[in-house]
Design an enzyme around this catalytic site. Structure first.
Site, PDB file in Angstrom:
ATOM      1  N   GLY A  24      -5.604  17.014  -5.061  1.00 53.34           N
ATOM      2  CA  GLY A  24      -5.189  17.024  -6.458  1.00 53.34           C
ATOM      3  C   GLY A  24      -4.078  18.027  -6.672  1.00 53.34           C
ATOM      4  CD  GLN A  70      -1.855  23.429  -7.866  1.00 45.22           C
ATOM      5  OE1 GLN A  70      -2.386  22.349  -8.188  1.00 45.22           O
ATOM      6  NE2 GLN A  70      -2.100  24.031  -6.719  1.00 45.22           N
ATOM      7  CG  HIS A 114      -9.345  22.727  -7.186  1.00 39.73           C
ATOM      8  ND1 HIS A 114      -9.692  23.541  -6.131  1.00 39.73           N
ATOM      9  CD2 HIS A 114      -8.014  22.936  -7.374  1.00 39.73           C
ATOM     10  CE1 HIS A 114      -8.617  24.208  -5.710  1.00 39.73           C
ATOM     11  NE2 HIS A 114      -7.583  23.839  -6.447  1.00 39.73           N
ATOM     12  CD  GLU A 115      -6.071  19.797  -8.835  1.00 37.63           C
ATOM     13  OE1 GLU A 115      -5.133  20.411  -9.376  1.00 37.63           O
ATOM     14  OE2 GLU A 115      -6.391  19.983  -7.642  1.00 37.63           O
ATOM     15  CG  HIS A 131      -5.057  24.608 -10.574  1.00 39.63           C
ATOM     16  ND1 HIS A 131      -4.567  25.862 -10.248  1.00 39.63           N
ATOM     17  CD2 HIS A 131      -5.349  24.007  -9.388  1.00 39.63           C
ATOM     18  CE1 HIS A 131      -4.568  26.006  -8.931  1.00 39.63           C
ATOM     19  NE2 HIS A 131      -5.047  24.904  -8.387  1.00 39.63           N
ATOM     20  CB  CYS A 156      -5.775  26.401  -3.817  1.00 43.60           C
ATOM     21  SG  CYS A 156      -4.724  26.338  -5.285  1.00 43.60           S
ATOM     22  CG  LEU A 157      -1.841  21.671  -2.871  1.00 49.20           C
ATOM     23  CD1 LEU A 157      -1.052  20.612  -3.637  1.00 49.20           C
ATOM     24  CD2 LEU A 157      -1.886  21.330  -1.386  1.00 49.20           C
TER      25      LEU A 157
END
Length: 492
Positions: free
Chosen positions: A368, A373, A456-457, A460, A414-415
């Site tokens: 995701g 991000q 998770h998203e 964010h 996480c990216l």
């Protein structure tokens, strides 16, 4: 870097129409029957594409001629309507002989280009355009982009030299980018001018070097002006057991094997491959590729030790990294449906980013990405389920409406700090409130791994990172110690 004026209009127009028509780079490539990486090269300005391809793109994206009009020639003027049989406006130059000699030695590629030119026009020729392009990982554009952003190709390392006969040629920079250079070689130097007059011939040569860690296993020749004979010689140490093959493409044909096979000879400790063609078609491209077995093994081992860190690779793909205040900010909600166009644009940017990062890593658990991000302060996120072929989940203005009492702990990445993985407790089920583009409110339930991805998203978009969810006394582990890469989460 440098002057991108002749490339940005087309690149920006292509990306604009692709986004508003709802195409990912991969989806558009499938429609056109080309490799998805080629779309990335076009949008990055590393390729221009053929007139036939641009027309097909224009029709596919319903751009009403906007793409064609944005497709500029090297002087910034609109290209004339062109058919594959037509020759562009003459530059007055005919290339009688075009010879390229590429040698690999001591970890460095050395290139020598020789061209015998004839002025078949009516005016003196005072300059000649030269292009230098490198691609360390062909077929993996974002991996190459990350490399060259971190370590761009420089003029100092190229050590470019050029001559017309015995006279040194001057040169001016037309484009200067991380992995692509364009130079005007001038028929002049500090002491003299020696233009190529009508009916005269002149031999020009130029040389440059590129280290092996920046040059990919390929060399391409593009026929941009009428040419009588084109030849390529590749020389490698015999100890590296080289293998060479080639392909060609033109305005009227897709990639196909070279019509004639490169000739292999041994000269001392060198293995030499030679290939040539006469009267090549204008706009044709001839690509020679190779495999150096011993070198390949050595490079693979070296890359394992000296590879670009995962977080640096993600940064190179345009992902905001830890430390940026945007990652700790609550995103601005969309006013839907009045901001539907803006929401569509942001979702398109997210899908583009997903295409880039998927070139860098295998996401066996799905993945995701949230708008923060990629540097956009809006409440939008996209989740890609782990099952192949599943449609992306688009979340606009998401908020958690309900969570299950049951939870479990699984490792997440996480990216925005991809060098580590963390053990995070999450509910096994979640209901998310979100909004459609037309303003319709929705409630959607997600279970197990998909619930984890969505949570998770959504975190964010509310300024929360998974580290904030880890239990006290628990620290992330280096990605090298994590053993779950490429596999799904485990649920009973």
């Amino acid at each position: 870097m440098g002057d991108r004026s002749s490339i940005e209009p087309f690149s920006a127009t292509l990306k604009h129409f692709r986004t508003i028509r709802g195409f990912s780079a991969a989806a558009l490539a499938r429609r056109l029957g080309i490799d998805p990486s080629y779309i990335s090269h076009l949008e990055a300005g590393r390729e221009r594409g053929s007139s036939d391809l641009i027309r097909r793109m224009d029709r596919e994206l319903e751009a009403a001629g906007a793409l064609w009009n944005a497709w500029k020639d090297d002087d910034g003027e609109p290209l004339p309507a062109e058919t594959p049989e037509e020759t562009p406006a003459s530059t007055g130059v005919l290339v009688l002989e075009d010879e390229a000699c590429l040698t690999y030695a001591d970890g460095t590629y050395h290139l020598r280009m020789r061209r015998l030119l004839r002025n078949v026009g009516s005016e003196p020729v005072t300059r000649y355009l030269v292009r230098i392009a490198v691609d360390r990982y062909p077929g993996e554009p974002e991996r190459s982009n990350a490399l060259y952003r971190a370590r761009p190709l420089t003029w100092d390392e190229l050590r470019l030299e050029a001559h017309c006969g015995k006279e040194a040629m001057g040169w001016t920079v037309k484009h200067d980018r991380d992995a692509f250079k364009e130079i005007w070689l001038t028929f002049a130097n500090d002491q003299a001018r020696f233009p190529l007059y009508p009916d005269q011939e002149a031999e020009i040569t130029y040389t440059y070097t590129v280290s092996g860690d920046k040059w990919g296993p390929w060399f391409q020749r593009a026929v941009r002006v009428p040419t009588s004979e084109l030849s390529v010689t590749l020389a490698f140490p015999t100890a590296l057991d080289p293998t060479v093959w080639g392909t060609e493409t033109s305005l009227t044909a897709d990639f196909a094997p070279l019509r004639t096979q490169p000739v292999r000879t041994i000269d001392g400790d060198q293995t030499i491959f030679s290939w040539s063609t006469r009267e090549p078609q204008l706009h044709a491209r001839y690509r020679l590729e190779w495999r150096l077995k011993t070198l390949h093994t050595a490079e693979s081992e070296s890359e394992t030790v000296n590879a670009i860190p995962p977080s640096a690779a993600m940064a190179g793909a345009g992902i905001v990294q830890e430390g940026d205040p945007l990652l700790h900010t609550t995103a601005r909600r969309f006013d839907l449906p009045s901001e539907a166009d803006e929401a569509t644009r942001v979702v398109g940017e997210l899908l583009d980013a997903i295409e880039r990062v998927r070139q860098l890593h295998t996401f066996g658990k799905g993945m995701g990405i949230a708008a923060c991000q990629i540097g956009i302060d809006r409440a939008a996120a996209v989740v890609i389920p782990p099952n192949p072929g599943a449609e992306p989940i688009v979340l606009l203005n998401p908020a958690i409406a309900e969570t299950a009492a049951e939870s479990d702990e699984q490792y997440e990445g996480c990216l925005s700090y991809f060098d580590v993985r963390g053990l995070v407790p999450r509910p096994l089920s979640v209901v998310v409130a979100h909004t459609d583009l037309d303003g319709t409110p929705r409630l959607t339930r997600y279970e197990q791994g998909l619930a984890r991805l969505v949570l998770h998203e959504v975190d964010h978009l509310h300024g929360t990172l998974y580290r904030d969810r880890m239990l006290p006394g628990t620290d992330p582990i280096p990605v090298e110690e994590y053993r779950g890469t490429g596999r799904t989460w485990n649920y009973r």
